[in-house]
Design a protein around this motif. Structure first.
Motif, short mmCIF file in Angstrom:
data_model
loop_
_atom_site.label_atom_id
_atom_site.label_comp_id
_atom_site.label_asym_id
_atom_site.label_seq_id
_atom_site.Cartn_x
_atom_site.Cartn_y
_atom_site.Cartn_z
N MET A 1 1.68 -21.85 34.27
CA MET A 1 1.17 -22.67 33.16
C MET A 1 0.32 -23.81 33.73
O MET A 1 0.78 -24.95 33.83
N ASP A 2 -0.90 -23.50 34.11
CA ASP A 2 -1.73 -24.48 34.82
C ASP A 2 -2.91 -24.97 33.97
O ASP A 2 -3.45 -24.21 33.17
N GLY A 3 -3.29 -26.22 34.22
CA GLY A 3 -4.49 -26.77 33.57
C GLY A 3 -4.21 -27.86 32.54
O GLY A 3 -5.15 -28.37 31.90
N ASN A 4 -2.95 -28.25 32.42
CA ASN A 4 -2.60 -29.29 31.43
C ASN A 4 -3.32 -30.61 31.69
O ASN A 4 -3.82 -31.24 30.76
N GLY A 5 -3.34 -31.01 32.97
CA GLY A 5 -3.93 -32.30 33.31
C GLY A 5 -5.41 -32.34 33.00
O GLY A 5 -5.91 -33.27 32.36
N ARG B 1 -2.77 -37.54 31.48
CA ARG B 1 -2.33 -36.18 31.82
C ARG B 1 -1.08 -35.76 31.04
O ARG B 1 -0.91 -34.59 30.69
N HIS C 1 0.46 -32.22 29.19
CA HIS C 1 1.76 -31.57 29.39
C HIS C 1 2.47 -31.36 28.05
O HIS C 1 3.12 -30.35 27.82
N ALA D 1 7.10 -23.80 35.53
CA ALA D 1 7.04 -25.08 34.83
C ALA D 1 6.92 -26.25 35.80
O ALA D 1 6.26 -27.25 35.51
N ASN E 1 5.48 -30.02 43.23
CA ASN E 1 5.04 -30.93 42.17
C ASN E 1 5.68 -32.32 42.25
O ASN E 1 5.24 -33.25 41.57
N ARG F 1 3.59 -35.60 42.86
CA ARG F 1 2.82 -36.29 41.81
C ARG F 1 3.40 -37.68 41.53
O ARG F 1 4.55 -37.94 41.86
N GLU G 1 4.27 -39.29 36.06
CA GLU G 1 3.95 -37.95 35.57
C GLU G 1 5.18 -37.04 35.67
O GLU G 1 5.48 -36.29 34.74
N ILE H 1 7.09 -35.11 32.58
CA ILE H 1 7.35 -33.65 32.53
C ILE H 1 8.85 -33.40 32.29
O ILE H 1 9.23 -32.57 31.46
C1 IPE Z 1 0.35 -27.48 35.16
O1 IPE Z 1 -0.74 -28.25 34.84
C2 IPE Z 1 1.65 -28.19 34.90
C3 IPE Z 1 2.41 -28.52 36.12
C4 IPE Z 1 2.07 -28.25 37.32
C5 IPE Z 1 3.64 -29.24 35.92
P1 IPE Z 1 -1.34 -29.30 35.88
O2 IPE Z 1 -0.65 -30.60 35.68
O3 IPE Z 1 -1.31 -28.78 37.25
O4 IPE Z 1 -2.82 -29.42 35.35
P2 IPE Z 1 -4.12 -29.50 36.25
O5 IPE Z 1 -4.13 -28.28 37.12
O6 IPE Z 1 -4.05 -30.77 37.03
O7 IPE Z 1 -5.23 -29.48 35.25
#
Ligand code: IPE
Ligand code: IPE
Ligand code: MG
Length: 244
Positions: free
Chosen positions: A25-29, A39, A43, A69, A74, A77, A81, A85
């Protein structure tokens, strides 16, 4: 007008060739940044997308889905953040517990839950316990999960059992039994939205012969139509698994 009515799109036909789909599930940020938002906003939308895609997978009769997830990496971070999450996860689990009787999904968690707060751990345990006897779609949530970490744990456990007198006759099936995914078929299809072309430590053992589908769509924008495209792509592939 009757003749112009658009035909409702038929859901994909799921057969024994597609039992398990895994999602990174990537790309939320980036989704949030594109909207000038923090960001965490991404999420939060990503969690909604998980609900939507989960419901869809169950409705089309998929046996099993696994979502990535939170990875073992992670934690790098910013604390704010990470705690956002974890807060979303708590919200998700509380809602899931409320709806379990209706949805009858079977939930499991892959990963080392020990660094999570006692409250979150207890919620994960409750979710797992309540759904133990349900026979609906099996949903695995990877939390503080890393493919390498999973293998190291398996090796340690096996080694200690051998040290305690267990016969050393390890083979592939036995390795699988020592992973978080024991008893669950390997993913047939792995979908990574967000545009990155890598595994990021996801299901390294289980993905050995999985078909991959990468898309630039960011996870919060993932929808049923995109999943249908991924499934159609999968159904057009020839899985030779080394044969001809
Ligand atoms: C995925 O989205 C969620 C997690 C890793 C928790 P990201 O937070 O990695 O979103 P981008 O890749 O920075 O856009
Ligand atoms: C993978 O996404 C982990 C999850 C979606 C939980 P990342 O955003 O952490 O992956 P990298 O850093 O781009 O490889
Ligand atoms: Mg990312």
């Amino acid at each position: 007008m009757l003749f112009n009515k658009r035909k409702a799109k038929k859901p994909p036909v799921i057969d024994g060739r597609l039992r398990h789909i895994a999602f990174i599930m990537d790309g939320n940020g980036r989704w949030a940044t594109e909207r000038g938002m923090p960001r965490e906003y991404g999420h939060s939308h990503g969690a909604e997308t998980f609900r939507k895609i989960g419901r869809y997978c169950a409705s089309i009769g998929l046996q099993c889905m696994t979502v990535y997830a939170f990875s073992t990496e992670n934690w790098k971070r910013p604390e704010a953040e990470v705690s956002a999450i974890m807060g979303l996860l708590k919200k998700y689990l509380l809602e899931a517990i409320g709806q379990m009787e209706r949805d009858r999904v079977k939930m499991a968690f892959f990963g080392d839950l020990s660094p999570l707060t006692p409250e979150l751990r207890e919620l994960c345990e409750r979710t797992r316990e309540i759904s133990r006897h349900y026979d609906g779609c099996q949903v695995n949530i990877c939390l503080n999960y890393g493919g390498r970490d999973e293998m190291v744990r398996a090796m340690r456990r096996y080694a200690s059992e051998v040290a305690n007198g267990r016969e050393n006759n390890i083979d592939e099936a036995e390795v699988s039994d020592y992973l978080f995914s024991a008893g669950i078929p390997d993913p047939d299809l792995m979908i990574r939205p967000g545009g990155e072309l890598r595994l990021s430590n996801f299901l390294l053992w289980q993905n050995a012969y999985t078909e991959f589908y990468f898309t630039d769509t960011l996870w919060p924008d993932m929808d049923e139509a995109e999943l249908d495209r991924a499934i159609a792509a999968y159904q057009g592939r020839k899985r030779r698994v080394g044969g001809i």
